[in-house]
Design an enzyme around this catalytic site. Structure first.
Site, PDB file in Angstrom:
ATOM      1  N   ARG A   1       0.853  -1.179   0.000  1.00 34.62           N
ATOM      2  CA  ARG A   1       0.000   0.000   0.000  1.00 34.62           C
ATOM      3  C   ARG A   1       0.891   1.231   0.000  1.00 34.62           C
ATOM      4  NH1 ARG A   1      -3.899   1.650   5.083  1.00 34.62           N
ATOM      5  NH2 ARG A   1      -1.931   2.245   6.020  1.00 34.62           N
TER       6      ARG A   1
ATOM      7  N   THR B   1      -0.934   7.694  -0.815  1.00 34.72           N
ATOM      8  CA  THR B   1      -2.249   7.622  -1.501  1.00 34.72           C
ATOM      9  C   THR B   1      -3.146   6.541  -0.899  1.00 34.72           C
ATOM     10  OG1 THR B   1      -1.455   5.983  -3.075  1.00 34.72           O
ATOM     11  CG2 THR B   1      -1.149   8.304  -3.679  1.00 34.72           C
TER      12      THR B   1
ATOM     13  N   ASP C   1       2.355  -0.976  12.241  1.00 30.36           N
ATOM     14  CA  ASP C   1       2.571  -1.597  10.933  1.00 30.36           C
ATOM     15  C   ASP C   1       2.921  -3.073  11.144  1.00 30.36           C
ATOM     16  OD1 ASP C   1       3.609  -0.588   7.838  1.00 30.36           O
ATOM     17  OD2 ASP C   1       4.110  -2.594   8.579  1.00 30.36           O
TER      18      ASP C   1
ATOM     19  N   ASP D   1       6.214  -4.338   9.542  1.00 28.99           N
ATOM     20  CA  ASP D   1       7.409  -3.849  10.246  1.00 28.99           C
ATOM     21  C   ASP D   1       7.581  -4.573  11.575  1.00 28.99           C
ATOM     22  OD1 ASP D   1       7.676  -2.115   8.154  1.00 28.99           O
ATOM     23  OD2 ASP D   1       7.239  -0.295   9.291  1.00 28.99           O
TER      24      ASP D   1
HETATM   25  O1  PRP Z   1      -6.546  -2.346   3.955  1.00 27.71           O
HETATM   26  P1  PRP Z   1      -5.413  -1.542   3.407  1.00 27.71           P
HETATM   27  O2  PRP Z   1      -5.587  -0.051   3.621  1.00 27.71           O
HETATM   28  O3  PRP Z   1      -5.109  -1.865   1.968  1.00 27.71           O
HETATM   29  O4  PRP Z   1      -4.121  -1.860   4.273  1.00 27.71           O
HETATM   30  C1  PRP Z   1      -3.775  -3.131   4.684  1.00 27.71           C
HETATM   31  C2  PRP Z   1      -2.499  -3.595   4.082  1.00 27.71           C
HETATM   32  O5  PRP Z   1      -1.391  -2.826   4.594  1.00 27.71           O
HETATM   33  C3  PRP Z   1      -0.411  -3.712   5.120  1.00 27.71           C
HETATM   34  O6  PRP Z   1       0.511  -4.095   4.168  1.00 27.71           O
HETATM   35  P2  PRP Z   1       1.679  -3.122   3.669  1.00 27.71           P
HETATM   36  O7  PRP Z   1       1.253  -2.354   2.458  1.00 27.71           O
HETATM   37  O8  PRP Z   1       2.196  -2.326   4.818  1.00 27.71           O
HETATM   38  O9  PRP Z   1       2.778  -4.150   3.165  1.00 27.71           O
HETATM   39  P3  PRP Z   1       3.744  -5.105   4.041  1.00 27.71           P
HETATM   40  O10 PRP Z   1       2.911  -6.288   4.394  1.00 27.71           O
HETATM   41  O11 PRP Z   1       4.833  -5.424   3.118  1.00 27.71           O
HETATM   42  O12 PRP Z   1       4.199  -4.338   5.253  1.00 27.71           O
HETATM   43  C4  PRP Z   1      -1.223  -4.892   5.575  1.00 27.71           C
HETATM   44  O13 PRP Z   1      -0.474  -6.055   5.756  1.00 27.71           O
HETATM   45  C5  PRP Z   1      -2.245  -5.032   4.475  1.00 27.71           C
HETATM   46  O14 PRP Z   1      -1.784  -5.776   3.368  1.00 27.71           O
HETATM   47  O1  URA Z   2      -2.853  -0.159  10.883  1.00 25.92           O
HETATM   48  C1  URA Z   2      -2.376  -0.611   9.840  1.00 25.92           C
HETATM   49  C2  URA Z   2      -2.911  -0.323   8.560  1.00 25.92           C
HETATM   50  C3  URA Z   2      -2.358  -0.882   7.470  1.00 25.92           C
HETATM   51  N1  URA Z   2      -1.281  -1.696   7.595  1.00 25.92           N
HETATM   52  C4  URA Z   2      -0.751  -1.986   8.812  1.00 25.92           C
HETATM   53  O2  URA Z   2       0.228  -2.733   8.901  1.00 25.92           O
HETATM   54  N2  URA Z   2      -1.300  -1.419   9.889  1.00 25.92           N
HETATM   55 MG    MG Z   3       3.546  -2.765   6.110  1.00 28.22          MG
END
Ligand code: PRP
Ligand code: URA
Ligand code: MG
Length: 212
Positions: free
Chosen positions: A103, A107, A203, A206
Site C-alpha cells: 500500500r 495515496t 505496521d 514492520d
Molecule cells: O486495507 P489496506 O488499507 O489496503 O491496508 C492493509 C495492508 O497494509 C499492510 O501491508 P503493507 O502495504 O504495509 O505491506 P507489508 O505487508 O509489506 O508491510 C497490511 O499487511 C495489508 O496488506
Molecule cells: O494499521 C495498519 C494499517 C495498514 N497496515 C498496517 O500494517 N497497519
Molecule cells: Mg507494512
C-alpha cells in the site's frame, strides 16, 4: 459478505500482547502464529469434506476427509507470511499461492508486485491471509484476483479489521456471486488520518520483519 469477529478470551489475551508496543519481533511472530491457528478453526468451519470409510481396530467407521480440489491458502506478502505456518498447521494438505501487495503510504492505494497463483482456481476454496484490513484496498484487490481466476468460495482471515475496510469490501464486492467471508480477531474503532487502524498494532509487516 459474512463477517465473523472471534469472541474468545484466549484470542483477546494474545491480541492484547500483540498490540503492546513493547512486544518484540520474535514474540510478535509467535503470537501471530498462535492467533491464526485459533482463527483458522472458525474460518474452516465450512471447509469441504467428503465421506470416507476407515477400519478402526474394532470395526468399520464412517468419517470424512478434505474434498478435492485441495483448498488454496494465499498469504498476502509481506505481513500475511507471518500467518502462513499457523494456517497450514491446521490444513497441512492445502496448496499455497502467493500475492505480493503493498500500500502506498501517501495515496493508500494498493499495488501488486508479485503473483504466484495457480492459473485456474475453478471450484477451489481459497483462504486469504493478511493481518490488517484497514481501508480494504488490499483485500478487495486480492479477492478480485482470486475471483477472476475462478475461485468460488473465499475466506479472508485477518487479525485486526477496521469498520471502514469492511464497509468498502461490502460495497466493492456487492455484485459478486462468489461467497466471501471475513474472519477477524477484532473489529477496531476506526482509521486515523494516515490510514492506520486505531488502536491497532502499528505496521504489522514492520513489527514482524523490521522496517524496510
Ligand atoms: O486495507 P489496506 O488499507 O489496503 O491496508 C492493509 C495492508 O497494509 C499492510 O501491508 P503493507 O502495504 O504495509 O505491506 P507489508 O505487508 O509489506 O508491510 C497490511 O499487511 C495489508 O496488506
Ligand atoms: O494499521 C495498519 C494499517 C495498514 N497496515 C498496517 O500494517 N497497519
Ligand atoms: Mg507494512
Amino acid at each position: 459478505m459474512r463477517v465473523h469477529v472471534a469472541d474468545h478470551p484466549l484470542i483477546a489475551h494474545k491480541l492484547t500482547a500483540l498490540r503492546d508496543e513493547t512486544t518484540d519481533s520474535p514474540t510478535f511472530r509467535r503470537l501471530a502464529d498462535e492467533l491464526v491457528t485459533l482463527l483458522a478453526y472458525e474460518a474452516t468451519r465450512d471447509v469441504r469434506v467428503q465421506p470416507v470409510e476407515v477400519r478402526t481396530p474394532v470395526g468399520p467407521a464412517t468419517g470424512v476427509r478434505l474434498s478435492q480440489p485441495k483448498p488454496l491458502v494465499v498469504p498476502i506478502l509481506r505481513a500475511g507470511l507471518g500467518m502462513l505456518d499457523g494456517m497450514v498447521r491446521l490444513l497441512p494438505t492445502a496448496e499455497v499461492g502467493f500475492l505480493g501487495m503493498v500500500r502506498d503510504e501517501s495515496t493508500l492505494k494498493a499495488t501488486t508486485y508479485a503473483n504466484r497463483l495457480p492459473d485456474d482456481l475453478s471450484g477451489r476454496q481459497c483462504y486469504l491471509l493478511d493481518p490488517m484490513l484497514a481501508t480494504g484496498g488490499t483485500l478487495a484487490a486480492a479477492i478480485h484476483f482470486l475471483v477472476d481466476l475462478g475461485a468460488d468460495d473465499i475466506t479472508a482471515i485477518t487479525l485486526l479489521s477496521a469498520p471502514e475496510g469492511v464497509a468498502r469490501l461490502e460495497s466493492e464486492l456487492a455484485g459478486l456471486d462468489v461467497p466471501v467471508s471475513v474472519v477477524t480477531a477484532a473489529m477496531d474503532e476506526r482509521l486515523n488520518e494516515h490510514g492506520y487502524i486505531v488502536p491497532g498494532l502499528g505496521d504489522a509487516g514492520d513489527r514482524l520483519y523490521g522496517v524496510v
